[in-house]
Design an enzyme around this catalytic site. Structure first.
Site, mmCIF file in Angstrom:
data_model
loop_
_atom_site.group_PDB
_atom_site.id
_atom_site.type_symbol
_atom_site.label_atom_id
_atom_site.label_comp_id
_atom_site.label_asym_id
_atom_site.label_seq_id
_atom_site.Cartn_x
_atom_site.Cartn_y
_atom_site.Cartn_z
ATOM 1 N N ALA A 1 -3.594 9.414 -4.421
ATOM 2 C CA ALA A 1 -5.114 9.484 -4.297
ATOM 3 C C ALA A 1 -5.712 8.106 -4.403
ATOM 4 O O ALA A 1 -6.840 7.895 -4.705
ATOM 5 C CB ALA A 1 -5.687 10.534 -4.978
ATOM 6 N N GLY A 2 -5.003 7.003 -3.856
ATOM 7 C CA GLY A 2 -5.353 5.697 -4.058
ATOM 8 C C GLY A 2 -6.402 5.319 -2.684
ATOM 9 O O GLY A 2 -6.849 6.349 -2.381
ATOM 10 N N GLN A 3 -6.023 4.052 -2.095
ATOM 11 C CA GLN A 3 -6.783 3.684 -1.041
ATOM 12 C C GLN A 3 -6.394 4.551 0.244
ATOM 13 O O GLN A 3 -7.470 4.959 0.704
ATOM 14 C CB GLN A 3 -6.513 2.054 -0.345
ATOM 15 C CG GLN A 3 -6.942 1.221 -1.701
ATOM 16 C CD GLN A 3 -8.382 0.940 -1.649
ATOM 17 O OE1 GLN A 3 -9.221 1.877 -1.985
ATOM 18 N NE2 GLN A 3 -8.706 -0.443 -1.475
ATOM 19 N N ILE A 4 -5.321 4.762 0.537
ATOM 20 C CA ILE A 4 -4.944 5.625 1.796
ATOM 21 C C ILE A 4 -5.414 7.006 1.367
ATOM 22 O O ILE A 4 -6.090 7.692 2.294
ATOM 23 C CB ILE A 4 -3.479 5.315 2.249
ATOM 24 C CG1 ILE A 4 -3.189 3.983 2.487
ATOM 25 C CG2 ILE A 4 -3.264 6.287 3.395
ATOM 26 C CD1 ILE A 4 -1.823 3.780 2.835
ATOM 27 N N GLY A 5 -4.946 7.646 0.083
ATOM 28 C CA GLY A 5 -5.233 9.000 -0.180
ATOM 29 C C GLY A 5 -6.542 9.445 -0.020
ATOM 30 O O GLY A 5 -6.921 10.374 0.630
ATOM 31 N N ARG B 1 1.781 -3.107 -1.434
ATOM 32 C CA ARG B 1 2.215 -4.469 -1.615
ATOM 33 C C ARG B 1 1.041 -5.498 -2.020
ATOM 34 O O ARG B 1 -0.125 -5.464 -1.953
ATOM 35 C CB ARG B 1 2.695 -5.269 -0.189
ATOM 36 C CG ARG B 1 4.010 -4.823 0.240
ATOM 37 C CD ARG B 1 4.209 -5.725 1.527
ATOM 38 N NE ARG B 1 3.579 -5.372 2.780
ATOM 39 C CZ ARG B 1 3.911 -5.946 3.868
ATOM 40 N NH1 ARG B 1 4.439 -7.082 3.964
ATOM 41 N NH2 ARG B 1 3.097 -5.508 4.893
ATOM 42 N N THR C 1 4.410 6.069 2.082
ATOM 43 C CA THR C 1 4.905 5.106 1.019
ATOM 44 C C THR C 1 6.121 4.199 1.587
ATOM 45 O O THR C 1 7.004 4.697 2.354
ATOM 46 C CB THR C 1 5.340 5.992 -0.244
ATOM 47 O OG1 THR C 1 4.592 6.964 -0.912
ATOM 48 C CG2 THR C 1 6.057 4.969 -1.479
ATOM 49 N N ASN C 2 5.942 2.829 0.925
ATOM 50 C CA ASN C 2 6.914 1.976 1.608
ATOM 51 C C ASN C 2 7.927 1.643 0.608
ATOM 52 O O ASN C 2 7.783 1.937 -0.707
ATOM 53 C CB ASN C 2 6.198 0.577 1.741
ATOM 54 C CG ASN C 2 5.496 0.650 3.293
ATOM 55 O OD1 ASN C 2 6.381 0.799 4.233
ATOM 56 N ND2 ASN C 2 4.405 -0.067 3.301
ATOM 57 N N HIS D 1 10.082 0.191 10.079
ATOM 58 C CA HIS D 1 8.728 -0.247 9.633
ATOM 59 C C HIS D 1 8.964 -1.556 8.977
ATOM 60 O O HIS D 1 8.926 -1.497 7.446
ATOM 61 C CB HIS D 1 7.793 0.799 8.982
ATOM 62 C CG HIS D 1 6.436 0.241 8.624
ATOM 63 N ND1 HIS D 1 5.721 -0.145 9.523
ATOM 64 C CD2 HIS D 1 5.881 -0.034 7.338
ATOM 65 C CE1 HIS D 1 4.531 -0.451 9.143
ATOM 66 N NE2 HIS D 1 4.500 -0.185 7.812
HETATM 67 P P1 A3D Z 1 -2.855 2.667 -3.962
HETATM 68 O O1 A3D Z 1 -4.147 2.547 -3.783
HETATM 69 O O2 A3D Z 1 -2.141 1.972 -4.946
HETATM 70 O O3 A3D Z 1 -2.674 4.057 -4.132
HETATM 71 C C1 A3D Z 1 -1.162 4.683 -4.711
HETATM 72 C C2 A3D Z 1 -1.778 5.794 -5.722
HETATM 73 O O4 A3D Z 1 -0.483 6.349 -6.065
HETATM 74 C C3 A3D Z 1 -2.280 5.321 -6.929
HETATM 75 O O5 A3D Z 1 -3.504 5.962 -7.055
HETATM 76 C C4 A3D Z 1 -1.387 5.802 -7.876
HETATM 77 O O6 A3D Z 1 -2.031 6.184 -9.185
HETATM 78 C C5 A3D Z 1 -0.602 6.728 -7.219
HETATM 79 N N1 A3D Z 1 0.723 7.283 -7.889
HETATM 80 C C6 A3D Z 1 1.604 6.129 -8.356
HETATM 81 N N2 A3D Z 1 2.900 6.851 -8.890
HETATM 82 C C7 A3D Z 1 2.393 8.280 -8.472
HETATM 83 C C8 A3D Z 1 3.140 9.346 -8.987
HETATM 84 N N3 A3D Z 1 4.310 9.587 -9.658
HETATM 85 N N4 A3D Z 1 2.664 10.626 -8.446
HETATM 86 C C9 A3D Z 1 1.398 10.781 -7.784
HETATM 87 N N5 A3D Z 1 0.836 9.570 -7.726
HETATM 88 C C10 A3D Z 1 1.281 8.459 -7.762
HETATM 89 O O7 A3D Z 1 -2.019 2.249 -2.481
HETATM 90 P P2 A3D Z 1 -2.258 2.477 -0.890
HETATM 91 O O8 A3D Z 1 -2.944 3.943 -0.879
HETATM 92 O O9 A3D Z 1 -3.056 1.521 -0.586
HETATM 93 O O10 A3D Z 1 -0.830 2.731 -0.272
HETATM 94 C C11 A3D Z 1 0.091 3.575 -0.780
HETATM 95 C C12 A3D Z 1 1.257 3.401 -0.200
HETATM 96 O O11 A3D Z 1 1.399 3.354 1.324
HETATM 97 C C13 A3D Z 1 1.859 2.004 -0.661
HETATM 98 O O12 A3D Z 1 3.330 2.308 -0.915
HETATM 99 C C14 A3D Z 1 1.966 1.322 0.471
HETATM 100 O O13 A3D Z 1 3.006 0.009 0.663
HETATM 101 C C15 A3D Z 1 2.108 2.102 1.687
HETATM 102 N N6 A3D Z 1 1.622 1.929 3.190
HETATM 103 C C16 A3D Z 1 2.343 2.126 4.168
HETATM 104 C C17 A3D Z 1 1.940 1.828 5.363
HETATM 105 C C18 A3D Z 1 2.745 2.212 6.535
HETATM 106 O O14 A3D Z 1 2.419 2.055 7.698
HETATM 107 C C19 A3D Z 1 4.089 2.838 6.360
HETATM 108 C C20 A3D Z 1 0.925 1.282 5.533
HETATM 109 C C21 A3D Z 1 0.026 1.060 4.405
HETATM 110 C C22 A3D Z 1 0.520 1.108 3.188
#
Ligand code: A3D
Length: 320
Positions: free
Chosen positions: A11-15, A83, A120-121, A176
Site C-alpha cells: 500500500a505504498g506509492q503505487i498501491g 529504487r 515489484t522489481n 523490464h
Molecule cells: P513503496 O512506496 O515503497 O511501497 C512498497 C510497499 O510495500 C511499502 O508500503 C512497504 O511497507 C510494503 N511492503 C514491504 N514488504 C512487504 C511485505 N512483505 N508484504 C506486504 N507489503 C510489504 O514502493 P512503490 O509503490 O513506489 O513501488 C513498489 C514496487 O514497484 C517497487 O519494487 C518498484 O521498484 C516497483 N516498480 C515497478 C515498475 C514496473 O514498471 C515494473 C514501475 C515502478 C515501480
C-alpha cells in the site's frame, strides 16, 4: 451480483494510487494489504472519504491480515522496496525475493483463483518467483511492465509528432530493464509504421533512436527527478488497464511479462511479450516474427532476465 474484489498487496506509492483508480473506476471493492501498520488503513479511509465528492460505489479496507484478501478476483502486487537514485532494478533482488515468498504464500492460501499482476522489481524475475511460490497457474500470474514502457514510448512519440497520444500505438518487448526492446517496426501513428514516417519526413532515424533510448531510461529519468522513490502514477494506471481487461473480459492486446513455454522459442520463463488478456487471464501470447536485429536485442534481454532468475535460485534453494 456481488462486486468484484481487488486485493492490493503493498500500500505504498503505487498501491495507494491503484486503490484510488480502482475505486474511481468502480472496478470493485478494494482491500489494501501492507506490513506497515496504519498505512493501508489510512489510505483506505482517505480514499473512501473522497467517495462522496467523486460519487463512486466501492468499499475500501486496509489490513495487515492476509485473511482479508479471501476470495479476491484480482491481486496486484507492489510489496517490496523501490529504487533510489543510483540503484538499478536488479539491486532490489535479494530483498524483494523474500517479499515475493510471503506474498505468494498469502495469495495461495487466501485467493488461489485470483488473476495476479506483479509490479515489484526486478519485474521479470519477481513475477517468475511469485508464480513459483504461489503455485497458481502460469496463465493467471503475469507482470506489468510492457504497458508502462509502451505508454512512455507512445508519450514521447506523440510529443515528437505533435499528434494525440490516442493515435500512437507502440509496444515494447523483452525484460523490464536497460535491455528492453521498443519495437520501431510495429509502432505506428494511426496505422502508419514509424519507418514510413521517417520516409515522409516527419522525423529522422537519429531522433527515433533518441526516443527509443529515452524509453529504455524512462524509469531512471523519473527516479532521478523524484530522488526518493520511483514512478507511481503511470505504473498504477498501466496495471489497472490490465486488471480491467481481465475483469471485463475485454480481450485487450497488451504487452506484459507472461510465461513463455514454446513461445518466442523460450523454455518456461517470464519475459515481456504481446498477449491477449481476458476472463481466462493471459489467454494468448502473440508470437510475432522478429527481424534478425530485433531477435538479437530480444535474446540479449532474455539473457539478462535468465541471469536474474539464476540469482534467485542461488538465494532461495526451494526455487532451484
Ligand atoms: P513503496 O512506496 O515503497 O511501497 C512498497 C510497499 O510495500 C511499502 O508500503 C512497504 O511497507 C510494503 N511492503 C514491504 N514488504 C512487504 C511485505 N512483505 N508484504 C506486504 N507489503 C510489504 O514502493 P512503490 O509503490 O513506489 O513501488 C513498489 C514496487 O514497484 C517497487 O519494487 C518498484 O521498484 C516497483 N516498480 C515497478 C515498475 C514496473 O514498471 C515494473 C514501475 C515502478 C515501480
Amino acid at each position: 451480483m456481488a462486486r468484484p474484489k481487488i486485493a492490493l498487496i503493498g500500500a505504498g506509492q503505487i498501491g495507494g494510487t491503484l486503490a484510488h483508480l480502482a475505486a474511481m473506476k468502480e472496478l470493485g471493492d478494494v482491500v489494501l494489504f501492507d506490513i506497515a501498520e496504519g498505512t493501508p488503513e489510512g489510505k483506505a479511509l482517505d480514499i473512501a472519504e473522497s467517495g462522496p465528492s467523486e460519487g463512486f460505489d466501492a468499499a475500501l479496507k486496509g489490513t495487515q491480515d492476509y485473511a482479508d484478501i479471501a476470495g479476491a478476483d484480482v491481486c496486484i502486487v507492489t510489496a517490496g522496496v523501490p529504487r533510489k537514485p543510483g540503484m538499478s532494478r536488479d539491486d532490489l533482488l535479494g530483498i524483494n525475493l523474500k517479499v515475493m515468498k510471503s506474498v505468494g504464500e498469502g495469495i495461495a492460501e487466501h485467493a488461489p483463483n485470483a488473476f495476479v499482476i506483479c509490479i515489484t522489481n526486478p519485474l521479470d524475475a519477481m513475477v517468475w518467483a511469485l508464480q513459483q511460490f504461489s503455485g497458481l497457474p502460469a496463465n493467471k500470474v503475469c507482470g506489468m511492465a510492457g504497458v508502462l514502457d509502451s505508454a512512455r514510448f507512445r508519450h514521447f512519440l506523440s510529443l515528437e509528432f505533435g499528434v494525440s497520444m490516442k493515435d500512437v500505438t507502440a509496444f515494447v518487448l523483452g525484460g523490464h530493464g536497460d535491455t528492453m526492446v521498443p519495437s520501431v517496426r510495429y509502432s505506428t501513428v494511426a496505422g502508419i509504421p514509424l519507418p514510413d514516417l521517417i520516409d515522409m519526413g516527419w522525423t529522422t532515424k537519429d531522433k527515433l533512436d533518441a526516443i527509443v533510448q529515452r524509453t529504455r531510461d524512462g524509469g531512471a529519468e523519473i527516479v532521478g527527478l523524484l530522488k526518493t522513490g520511483s514512478a507511481f502514477y503511470a505504473p498504477a494506471t498501466s496495471a489497472i488497464e490490465m486488471a480491467e481487461a481481465y475483469l471485463k473480459d475485454q480481450k485487450r492486446v497488451l504487452p506484459c511479462a507472461a510465461y513463455c513455454d514454446g513461445d518466442f522459442g523460450l523454455n518456461g520463463m517470464y519475459v515481456g511479450v504481446p498477449t491477449v488478456i481476458g476472463a481466462g487471464g493471459i489467454e494468448k501470447i502473440v508470437n510475432i516474427k522478429l527481424t534478425k536485429e530485433e531477435q538479437e536485442m530480444f535474446d540479449t534481454s532474455v539473457k539478462a532476465v535468465q541471469g536474474l532468475v539464476e540469482a534467485c535460485k542461488g538465494i532461495d534453494s526451494s526455487l532451484a
